[in-house]
Design an enzyme around this catalytic site. Structure first.
Site, PDB file in Angstrom:
ATOM      1  N   GLY A  62      23.596  -0.681   8.493  1.00  0.00           N
ATOM      2  CA  GLY A  62      23.952  -1.679   7.485  1.00  0.00           C
ATOM      3  C   GLY A  62      24.820  -2.761   8.090  1.00  0.00           C
ATOM      4  O   GLY A  62      25.349  -2.609   9.197  1.00  0.00           O
ATOM      5  N   CYS A  89      23.786   4.344  13.318  1.00  0.00           N
ATOM      6  CA  CYS A  89      24.587   3.124  13.428  1.00  0.00           C
ATOM      7  C   CYS A  89      25.732   3.151  12.406  1.00  0.00           C
ATOM      8  O   CYS A  89      26.657   3.925  12.534  1.00  0.00           O
ATOM      9  CB  CYS A  89      23.694   1.894  13.286  1.00  0.00           C
ATOM     10  SG  CYS A  89      24.417   0.377  13.940  1.00  0.00           S
ATOM     11  N   TYR A  90      25.685   2.321  11.368  1.00  0.00           N
ATOM     12  CA  TYR A  90      26.748   2.321  10.349  1.00  0.00           C
ATOM     13  C   TYR A  90      26.901   3.709   9.726  1.00  0.00           C
ATOM     14  O   TYR A  90      28.015   4.151   9.428  1.00  0.00           O
ATOM     15  CB  TYR A  90      26.426   1.277   9.277  1.00  0.00           C
ATOM     16  CG  TYR A  90      27.490   1.121   8.219  1.00  0.00           C
ATOM     17  CD1 TYR A  90      28.593   0.304   8.421  1.00  0.00           C
ATOM     18  CD2 TYR A  90      27.392   1.799   6.999  1.00  0.00           C
ATOM     19  CE1 TYR A  90      29.581   0.158   7.443  1.00  0.00           C
ATOM     20  CE2 TYR A  90      28.363   1.671   6.016  1.00  0.00           C
ATOM     21  CZ  TYR A  90      29.453   0.846   6.247  1.00  0.00           C
ATOM     22  OH  TYR A  90      30.433   0.707   5.275  1.00  0.00           O
ATOM     23  N   HIS A 176      19.171   2.933  17.290  1.00  0.00           N
ATOM     24  CA  HIS A 176      18.173   2.995  16.217  1.00  0.00           C
ATOM     25  C   HIS A 176      16.907   3.712  16.699  1.00  0.00           C
ATOM     26  O   HIS A 176      16.070   3.117  17.388  1.00  0.00           O
ATOM     27  CB  HIS A 176      17.826   1.586  15.731  1.00  0.00           C
ATOM     28  CG  HIS A 176      18.945   0.926  14.991  1.00  0.00           C
ATOM     29  ND1 HIS A 176      19.070   1.009  13.618  1.00  0.00           N
ATOM     30  CD2 HIS A 176      20.002   0.203  15.427  1.00  0.00           C
ATOM     31  CE1 HIS A 176      20.162   0.357  13.241  1.00  0.00           C
ATOM     32  NE2 HIS A 176      20.740  -0.149  14.320  1.00  0.00           N
ATOM     33  N   GLU A 178      14.467   4.584  14.829  1.00  0.00           N
ATOM     34  CA  GLU A 178      13.329   4.258  13.963  1.00  0.00           C
ATOM     35  C   GLU A 178      12.499   3.083  14.462  1.00  0.00           C
ATOM     36  O   GLU A 178      11.341   2.907  14.038  1.00  0.00           O
ATOM     37  CB  GLU A 178      13.814   3.974  12.535  1.00  0.00           C
ATOM     38  CG  GLU A 178      14.582   2.665  12.329  1.00  0.00           C
ATOM     39  CD  GLU A 178      16.073   2.781  12.606  1.00  0.00           C
ATOM     40  OE1 GLU A 178      16.834   1.934  12.100  1.00  0.00           O
ATOM     41  OE2 GLU A 178      16.485   3.722  13.330  1.00  0.00           O
ATOM     42  N   SER A 231      -6.340  -8.114  -8.372  1.00  0.00           N
ATOM     43  CA  SER A 231      -6.377  -9.291  -7.502  1.00  0.00           C
ATOM     44  C   SER A 231      -7.563  -9.239  -6.551  1.00  0.00           C
ATOM     45  O   SER A 231      -7.957 -10.259  -5.995  1.00  0.00           O
ATOM     46  CB  SER A 231      -5.079  -9.383  -6.686  1.00  0.00           C
ATOM     47  OG  SER A 231      -5.023  -8.345  -5.719  1.00  0.00           O
ATOM     48  N   GLY A 232      -8.103  -8.031  -6.341  1.00  0.00           N
ATOM     49  CA  GLY A 232      -9.161  -7.855  -5.352  1.00  0.00           C
ATOM     50  C   GLY A 232      -8.641  -7.426  -4.001  1.00  0.00           C
ATOM     51  O   GLY A 232      -9.411  -7.115  -3.098  1.00  0.00           O
ATOM     52  N   GLY A 233      -7.306  -7.398  -3.846  1.00  0.00           N
ATOM     53  CA  GLY A 233      -6.706  -6.970  -2.593  1.00  0.00           C
ATOM     54  C   GLY A 233      -6.689  -5.453  -2.467  1.00  0.00           C
ATOM     55  O   GLY A 233      -7.104  -4.725  -3.374  1.00  0.00           O
ATOM     56  N   VAL A 234      -6.184  -4.976  -1.342  1.00  0.00           N
ATOM     57  CA  VAL A 234      -6.178  -3.545  -1.062  1.00  0.00           C
ATOM     58  C   VAL A 234      -5.391  -2.784  -2.124  1.00  0.00           C
ATOM     59  O   VAL A 234      -5.877  -1.793  -2.691  1.00  0.00           O
ATOM     60  CB  VAL A 234      -5.566  -3.267   0.333  1.00  0.00           C
ATOM     61  CG1 VAL A 234      -5.499  -1.764   0.595  1.00  0.00           C
ATOM     62  CG2 VAL A 234      -6.362  -3.960   1.421  1.00  0.00           C
ATOM     63  N   ASP A 235      -4.172  -3.224  -2.417  1.00  0.00           N
ATOM     64  CA  ASP A 235      -3.276  -2.462  -3.276  1.00  0.00           C
ATOM     65  C   ASP A 235      -3.821  -2.315  -4.689  1.00  0.00           C
ATOM     66  O   ASP A 235      -3.881  -1.214  -5.238  1.00  0.00           O
ATOM     67  CB  ASP A 235      -1.891  -3.111  -3.305  1.00  0.00           C
ATOM     68  CG  ASP A 235      -1.366  -3.388  -1.908  1.00  0.00           C
ATOM     69  OD1 ASP A 235      -1.684  -2.605  -0.996  1.00  0.00           O
ATOM     70  OD2 ASP A 235      -0.653  -4.394  -1.722  1.00  0.00           O
ATOM     71  N   SER A 236      -4.207  -3.432  -5.309  1.00  0.00           N
ATOM     72  CA  SER A 236      -4.703  -3.344  -6.684  1.00  0.00           C
ATOM     73  C   SER A 236      -6.062  -2.655  -6.745  1.00  0.00           C
ATOM     74  O   SER A 236      -6.367  -1.952  -7.710  1.00  0.00           O
ATOM     75  CB  SER A 236      -4.768  -4.731  -7.324  1.00  0.00           C
ATOM     76  OG  SER A 236      -5.741  -5.549  -6.712  1.00  0.00           O
ATOM     77  N   SER A 237      -6.888  -2.827  -5.717  1.00  0.00           N
ATOM     78  CA  SER A 237      -8.205  -2.181  -5.703  1.00  0.00           C
ATOM     79  C   SER A 237      -8.068  -0.664  -5.611  1.00  0.00           C
ATOM     80  O   SER A 237      -8.722   0.084  -6.351  1.00  0.00           O
ATOM     81  CB  SER A 237      -9.044  -2.697  -4.528  1.00  0.00           C
ATOM     82  OG  SER A 237      -9.312  -4.073  -4.651  1.00  0.00           O
ATOM     83  N   LYS A 377       1.917   0.223   3.233  1.00  0.00           N
ATOM     84  CA  LYS A 377       0.542  -0.281   3.252  1.00  0.00           C
ATOM     85  C   LYS A 377      -0.414   0.687   3.939  1.00  0.00           C
ATOM     86  O   LYS A 377      -1.532   0.926   3.445  1.00  0.00           O
ATOM     87  CB  LYS A 377       0.511  -1.645   3.947  1.00  0.00           C
ATOM     88  CG  LYS A 377      -0.881  -2.243   4.117  1.00  0.00           C
ATOM     89  CD  LYS A 377      -1.485  -2.721   2.799  1.00  0.00           C
ATOM     90  CE  LYS A 377      -0.818  -4.008   2.372  1.00  0.00           C
ATOM     91  NZ  LYS A 377      -1.491  -4.588   1.177  1.00  0.00           N
TER      92      LYS A 377
END
Length: 521
Positions: A62, A89-90, A176, A178, A231-237, A377
């Site tokens: 942070g 870290c923090y 870090h 990650e 929307s036709g995108g990956v997420d909404s589809s 994603k």
């Protein structure tokens, strides 16, 4: 209703977020190791953690200083729950300060790659050699460790780069693990999860699908319906197919053509969902109204607000006569939430407003279903593949909610839209035909708010400039520009200049995120 597994469903490691932009990345790395992880506010109480019963805790980095007034502090009782805790870290500095150590500004700040010397191997560093490369990003460091702590590793300028409490319940890393810049970072996190937290690795996409389908069926009554803005995108589809699996024809999708879609996109979306998926779809062509609202607007946030407010108006009208419609479904992702500062109550800043985060349910009067609010994603794509969606849908590049309006710098007009659509079409065609489309995370064209001098047919021209953007990324939180072959870029440039009337110059964006964002606006 945010669909995610709780500790009751699966073993969980929680990430306490102290305002780090990498908190989501920590959670993602844990899931890659087949352990479910969720990010929670740094001030979550020890009593709440007792209820959740996580296998382990990770304290994120942070921007704060532990010695500063009003510095973010966690509940100190979390260190006494008997749960393994890893501070990064923090997060490491918080624990050392709590147990009587000393944290001060470093004499030599560390940013970038450093050589870590492992003095006490095993456990967290099991399988690593005596030295490894790590990524540092800190101005403060531990000057004196608590009496019941041991130093595990150091760098030339950081004497306590890794520490451990004598009771083996707290582990701290000043670097870090990650980020990809720490090559052995995944090994270190894997050791924490499996050697220290004793996880067994139960997190699978199939279990997420089964749990989410069950929860949607339990939540949505037999006479109730779910409305989804497609929307036709990956997420909404993928969300549409997942919810359809749970409740069938009680899902009603609404597709709004906002006038700032790519070439032939609206026709393709309608055909795919009606003929292939056989999902109820209501399509509304409101392109003229959206373009009218965008007239004279040049600020990117104002564009987003104009499109968002107009979308609410059109969507509300389209959904108004759907009987028993109680729920609104959205394809919100974890990165959407963190970039809109929706997950952290710490000092994370809003990078940009996301079209599907916040405000919409209250405006429309629906309860909310967000099945992917805690997914990344790549995890949504795994869900899509498991559900049998076509490859071209699952691996379609992300497309912003405000569409081409935020890829046109300056005012959005019909003429400028046609120029950008033509350039974008050429770019994507060449990427697909050359086999590079699925090798990059996202690619698109941008219309710049300027014109340049050129020569065509022995005549001077003064026409539009197109910028091409292609990035490589694992999580869309960070990204690097794609090193596309020069001959491919040459073909794209030649085709755009020859086929798209009004363009005489094409440039390629070689900026990474950070400091740039993926989209230009």
């Amino acid at each position: 209703m945010s669909m995610h597994l709780s500790a009751k469903d699966n073993e969980t490691v929680l990430v306490l977020d102290f305002g780090s932009q990498y908190a989501m990345l920590i959670a993602r790395r844990i899931r890659e190791a087949e352990v479910y992880s969720q990010v929670v506010p740094y001030h979550i109480s020890a009593e709440k953690l007792k209820e959740i019963k996580p296998k382990g805790l990770i304290l994120s980095g942070g921007p704060g200083n532990v010695y500063a007034e009003n510095a973010p502090q966690c509940d100190p009782e979390i260190f006494r729950l008997g749960i393994p805790v890893l501070g990064i870290c923090y997060g490491m500095q918080i624990a050392c300060d709590e147990f009587g150590g000393t944290v001060n500004p470093a004499k030599e700040r560390e940013y970038g790659r450093r050589k870590l010397k492992i003095e006490r191997p095993g456990d967290l560093f099991d399988g690593l050699g005596p030295e490894t490369t790590v990524w540092m990003s800190h101005g403060d460091q531990i000057e004196k460790i608590p009496g019941e702590f041991q130093t595990l590793a150091s760098t030339d300028s950081c004497p306590h780069a890794a520490v451990r409490s004598d009771n083996h319940l707290f582990w701290g890393l000043q670097f870090h693990p990650e980020v990809t810049h720490t090559p052995t970072g995944n090994d270190i996190l894997h050791n924490f999860l499996y050697r220290i937290c004793k996880c067994s690795g139960q997190w699978e996409i199939s279990s997420f699908i089964d749990n989410t389908v069950t929860k949607i069926r339990e939540e949505v009554g037999e006479d109730e319906r779910v409305v989804l803005g497609l929307s036709g995108g990956v997420d909404s589809s993928v969300a549409a197919v997942l919810i359809h699996k749970a409740i069938g024809d009680r899902l009603q999708c609404i597709y709004v053509n906002n006038g700032v879609m790519r070439a032939n996109e609206s026709q393709e979306v309608e055909k795919r969902f009606r003929e292939h998926f056989r999902i109820n779809l209501r399509a509304v062509d409101a392109s003229a109204k959206f373009l009218e609202k965008l007239k004279g607007v040049t600020d990117p946030e104002e564009k987003r607000h104009a499109i968002g407010h107009t979308f609410i108006e059109i969507f509300k009208e389209a959904a108004g006569d759907i009987k028993n419609a109680r729920y609104l479904a959205q394809g919100t992702l974890y990165p959407d939430v963190i970039e809109s500062a929706g997950i952290s109550t710490g000092p994370a800043s809003v990078i940009k407003t996301h079209h599907n985060v916040g405000g919409l349910p209250a405006e429309l009067g629906f309860d909310l279903i967000e099945p992917f609010r805690y997914l990344f994603k790549d995890e949504v794509r795994k869900v899509g593949e498991a559900l049998g969606l076509p490859h071209e849908v699952v691996w379609r590049h992300p497309f912003p909610g405000p569409g081409l309006s935020v890829r046109i710098l300056g005012e959005v007009t019909g003429e400028r839209l046609e120029v950008l659509r033509g350039a974008d079409r050429v770019f994507l065609e060449e990427l697909k035909s050359s086999g590079h489309y699925y090798n990059v995370g996202q690619a698109f064209a941008v219309l710049l708010p300027l014109r340049s001098v050129g020569v065509m047919g022995d005549e001077r021209t003064y026409e539009h400039v197109i910028a091409l953007r292609a990035i490589e990324t694992e999580d869309y939180m960070t990204a690097d520009w794609a090193r596309l072959p020069a001959d491919l870029l040459e073909r794209v440039s030649n085709r755009i200049i020859n086929e798209v009337r009004g363009v005489n110059r094409v440039v390629y964006d070689i900026s990474s995120k950070p400091p740039a964002t993926i989209e230009w606006e």
